[in-house]
Write a protein that holds these residues in place. Structure first.
Motif, PDB file in Angstrom:
ATOM      1  N   VAL A 138      81.866  84.042  -8.428  1.00 32.38           N
ATOM      2  CA  VAL A 138      80.409  84.061  -8.426  1.00 32.38           C
ATOM      3  C   VAL A 138      79.896  82.757  -9.025  1.00 32.38           C
ATOM      4  N   GLY A 139      78.941  82.160  -8.350  1.00 34.85           N
ATOM      5  CA  GLY A 139      78.278  80.983  -8.898  1.00 34.85           C
ATOM      6  C   GLY A 139      77.156  81.424  -9.814  1.00 34.85           C
ATOM      7  N   ASN A 140      76.763  80.540 -10.709  1.00 35.32           N
ATOM      8  CA  ASN A 140      75.654  80.911 -11.590  1.00 35.32           C
ATOM      9  C   ASN A 140      74.377  81.071 -10.766  1.00 35.32           C
ATOM     10  N   ASN A 141      73.397  81.717 -11.353  1.00 31.26           N
ATOM     11  CA  ASN A 141      72.125  81.938 -10.648  1.00 31.26           C
ATOM     12  C   ASN A 141      71.524  80.589 -10.289  1.00 31.26           C
ATOM     13  N   LEU A 142      71.453  80.331  -9.009  1.00 22.70           N
ATOM     14  CA  LEU A 142      71.032  79.012  -8.546  1.00 22.70           C
ATOM     15  C   LEU A 142      69.528  78.823  -8.528  1.00 22.70           C
ATOM     16  N   VAL A 143      68.853  79.759  -7.898  1.00 19.67           N
ATOM     17  CA  VAL A 143      67.444  79.564  -7.595  1.00 19.67           C
ATOM     18  C   VAL A 143      66.682  80.853  -7.849  1.00 19.67           C
ATOM     19  N   GLU A 144      65.500  80.723  -8.436  1.00 22.96           N
ATOM     20  CA  GLU A 144      64.547  81.840  -8.515  1.00 22.96           C
ATOM     21  C   GLU A 144      63.533  81.592  -7.407  1.00 22.96           C
ATOM     22  N   PRO A 145      63.735  82.244  -6.250  1.00 23.36           N
ATOM     23  CA  PRO A 145      62.906  81.910  -5.086  1.00 23.36           C
ATOM     24  C   PRO A 145      61.510  82.503  -5.166  1.00 23.36           C
ATOM     25  N   ASP A 146      60.638  81.879  -4.404  1.00 24.32           N
ATOM     26  CA  ASP A 146      59.295  82.410  -4.194  1.00 24.32           C
ATOM     27  C   ASP A 146      59.451  83.615  -3.273  1.00 24.32           C
ATOM     28  N   THR A 147      59.033  84.781  -3.726  1.00 23.33           N
ATOM     29  CA  THR A 147      59.232  86.006  -2.948  1.00 23.33           C
ATOM     30  C   THR A 147      57.968  86.430  -2.196  1.00 23.33           C
ATOM     31  N   SER A 148      57.002  85.540  -2.104  1.00 18.32           N
ATOM     32  CA  SER A 148      55.772  85.900  -1.395  1.00 18.32           C
ATOM     33  C   SER A 148      56.006  86.014   0.119  1.00 18.32           C
ATOM     34  N   ASP A 149      57.029  85.326   0.620  1.00 21.28           N
ATOM     35  CA  ASP A 149      57.372  85.416   2.040  1.00 21.28           C
ATOM     36  C   ASP A 149      58.851  85.812   2.138  1.00 21.28           C
ATOM     37  N   MET A 150      59.122  87.112   2.077  1.00 22.14           N
ATOM     38  CA  MET A 150      60.498  87.609   2.087  1.00 22.14           C
ATOM     39  C   MET A 150      61.204  87.300   3.410  1.00 22.14           C
ATOM     40  N   LEU A 151      60.457  87.288   4.503  1.00 24.68           N
ATOM     41  CA  LEU A 151      61.063  86.964   5.785  1.00 24.68           C
ATOM     42  C   LEU A 151      61.637  85.548   5.755  1.00 24.68           C
ATOM     43  N   LYS A 152      60.879  84.602   5.240  1.00 20.63           N
ATOM     44  CA  LYS A 152      61.348  83.218   5.135  1.00 20.63           C
ATOM     45  C   LYS A 152      62.571  83.138   4.225  1.00 20.63           C
ATOM     46  N   LEU A 153      62.537  83.866   3.128  1.00 20.24           N
ATOM     47  CA  LEU A 153      63.661  83.887   2.190  1.00 20.24           C
ATOM     48  C   LEU A 153      64.931  84.355   2.898  1.00 20.24           C
ATOM     49  N   TYR A 154      64.857  85.503   3.566  1.00 21.75           N
ATOM     50  CA  TYR A 154      66.052  86.049   4.221  1.00 21.75           C
ATOM     51  C   TYR A 154      66.478  85.217   5.432  1.00 21.75           C
ATOM     52  N   GLN A 155      65.547  84.615   6.123  1.00 24.43           N
ATOM     53  CA  GLN A 155      65.911  83.741   7.243  1.00 24.43           C
ATOM     54  C   GLN A 155      66.662  82.506   6.743  1.00 24.43           C
ATOM     55  N   THR A 156      66.206  81.949   5.631  1.00 28.56           N
ATOM     56  CA  THR A 156      66.889  80.784   5.057  1.00 28.56           C
ATOM     57  C   THR A 156      68.285  81.175   4.587  1.00 28.56           C
ATOM     58  N   LEU A 157      68.389  82.322   3.915  1.00 30.04           N
ATOM     59  CA  LEU A 157      69.713  82.775   3.472  1.00 30.04           C
ATOM     60  C   LEU A 157      70.633  82.998   4.666  1.00 30.04           C
ATOM     61  N   GLU A 158      70.121  83.621   5.704  1.00 25.82           N
ATOM     62  CA  GLU A 158      70.934  83.883   6.898  1.00 25.82           C
ATOM     63  C   GLU A 158      71.355  82.581   7.560  1.00 25.82           C
ATOM     64  N   SER A 159      70.468  81.609   7.598  1.00 25.56           N
ATOM     65  CA  SER A 159      70.785  80.308   8.186  1.00 25.56           C
ATOM     66  C   SER A 159      71.899  79.612   7.397  1.00 25.56           C
ATOM     67  N   VAL A 160      71.789  79.619   6.081  1.00 28.64           N
ATOM     68  CA  VAL A 160      72.820  79.006   5.240  1.00 28.64           C
ATOM     69  C   VAL A 160      74.134  79.761   5.404  1.00 28.64           C
ATOM     70  N   ASN A 161      74.086  81.085   5.363  1.00 29.62           N
ATOM     71  CA  ASN A 161      75.309  81.888   5.472  1.00 29.62           C
ATOM     72  C   ASN A 161      75.978  81.753   6.834  1.00 29.62           C
ATOM     73  N   ASP A 162      75.199  81.511   7.891  1.00 30.32           N
ATOM     74  CA  ASP A 162      75.790  81.305   9.217  1.00 30.32           C
ATOM     75  C   ASP A 162      76.650  80.045   9.270  1.00 30.32           C
ATOM     76  N   GLY A 163      76.288  79.052   8.485  1.00 34.57           N
ATOM     77  CA  GLY A 163      77.023  77.787   8.492  1.00 34.57           C
ATOM     78  C   GLY A 163      78.140  77.715   7.466  1.00 34.57           C
ATOM     79  N   VAL A 164      78.395  78.807   6.781  1.00 36.82           N
ATOM     80  CA  VAL A 164      79.379  78.809   5.700  1.00 36.82           C
ATOM     81  C   VAL A 164      80.441  79.864   5.989  1.00 36.82           C
ATOM     82  N   SER A 165      81.690  79.519   5.787  1.00 37.36           N
ATOM     83  CA  SER A 165      82.766  80.500   5.928  1.00 37.36           C
ATOM     84  C   SER A 165      83.101  81.087   4.560  1.00 37.36           C
ATOM     85  N   PHE A 166      83.349  82.358   4.515  1.00 37.96           N
ATOM     86  CA  PHE A 166      83.840  83.091   3.353  1.00 37.96           C
ATOM     87  C   PHE A 166      82.794  83.308   2.258  1.00 37.96           C
TER      88      PHE A 166
END
Length: 183
Positions: free
Chosen positions: A102-130
């Motif tokens: 586990v990495g340390n807590n990286l970012v405290e995101p702005d949660t006003s737009d949860m769709l944008k948050l999850y889309q960004t996470l999904e985009s990053v996770n799509d480009g990362v293995s494991f």
């Protein structure tokens, strides 16, 4: 007569110095062996001992953290690509039958737009293995995580070390992208 006495004293002093040196070397050896035995006793699981042995063999600098549930190994890496991170800290929580890196807590995101948050996470996770970046709604942070099953005789220490490194590498490569989500 005086010269012979001085030579005899010098031989005795040299002999005493040699014996003291051997005694000190023996004490250091016993102390080091006793320290290694004591270090082994502080791990809860064989898997934790395997990780410690591998990290020591590799000469990897790490810190252990006390925990009643797992053996914890903290390693700090210097980022190569991120311009805003000073260091990447990654912890391996080693249990009896798996390890969780586990990495340390990286970012405290702005949660006003949860769709944008999850889309960004999904985009990053799509480009990362494991390794996966997760959002913890209770803590309000994004952090990386990967779980590694324990396989006896499967070079577990090496696997954990590799995932510690890979997690730090992925954080380094994607931190700026995730930091754009900060409040």
């Amino acid at each position: 007569m005086m010269k012979k006495d001085l030579e005899a004293i010098e031989r005795k002093c040299f002999s005493v110095k040699r014996k003291m040196g051997l005694l000190l070397a023996l004490c250091c050896l016993l102390w080091a062996c006793g320290g290694a035995a004591a270090a082994e006793e502080e791990f809860l699981y064989d898997a934790g001992r395997e990780v410690a042995v591998y990290l020591d063999e590799m000469g990897r600098s790490y810190m252990t953290q006390e925990s009643e549930q797992s053996d914890r190994f903290l390693i700090r890496y210097t980022p190569a690509t991120s311009t805003t991170l000073e260091a990447v800290s990654v912890t391996a929580h080693v249990y009896e039958d798996f390890a969780s890196v586990v990495g340390n807590n990286l970012v405290e995101p702005d949660t006003s737009d949860m769709l944008k948050l999850y889309q960004t996470l999904e985009s990053v996770n799509d480009g990362v293995s494991f390794v996966r970046f997760l959002y913890d709604a209770n803590a309000g942070v994004i952090y990386p995580r990967v779980d590694i099953p324990y396989v006896e005789g499967g070079d577990f220490g090496r696997m954990v070390e590799r995932y510690l490194y890979l997690t730090a590498l992925v954080v380094d490569q994607h931190y700026d992208e995730l930091a754009a989500l900060e409040k």
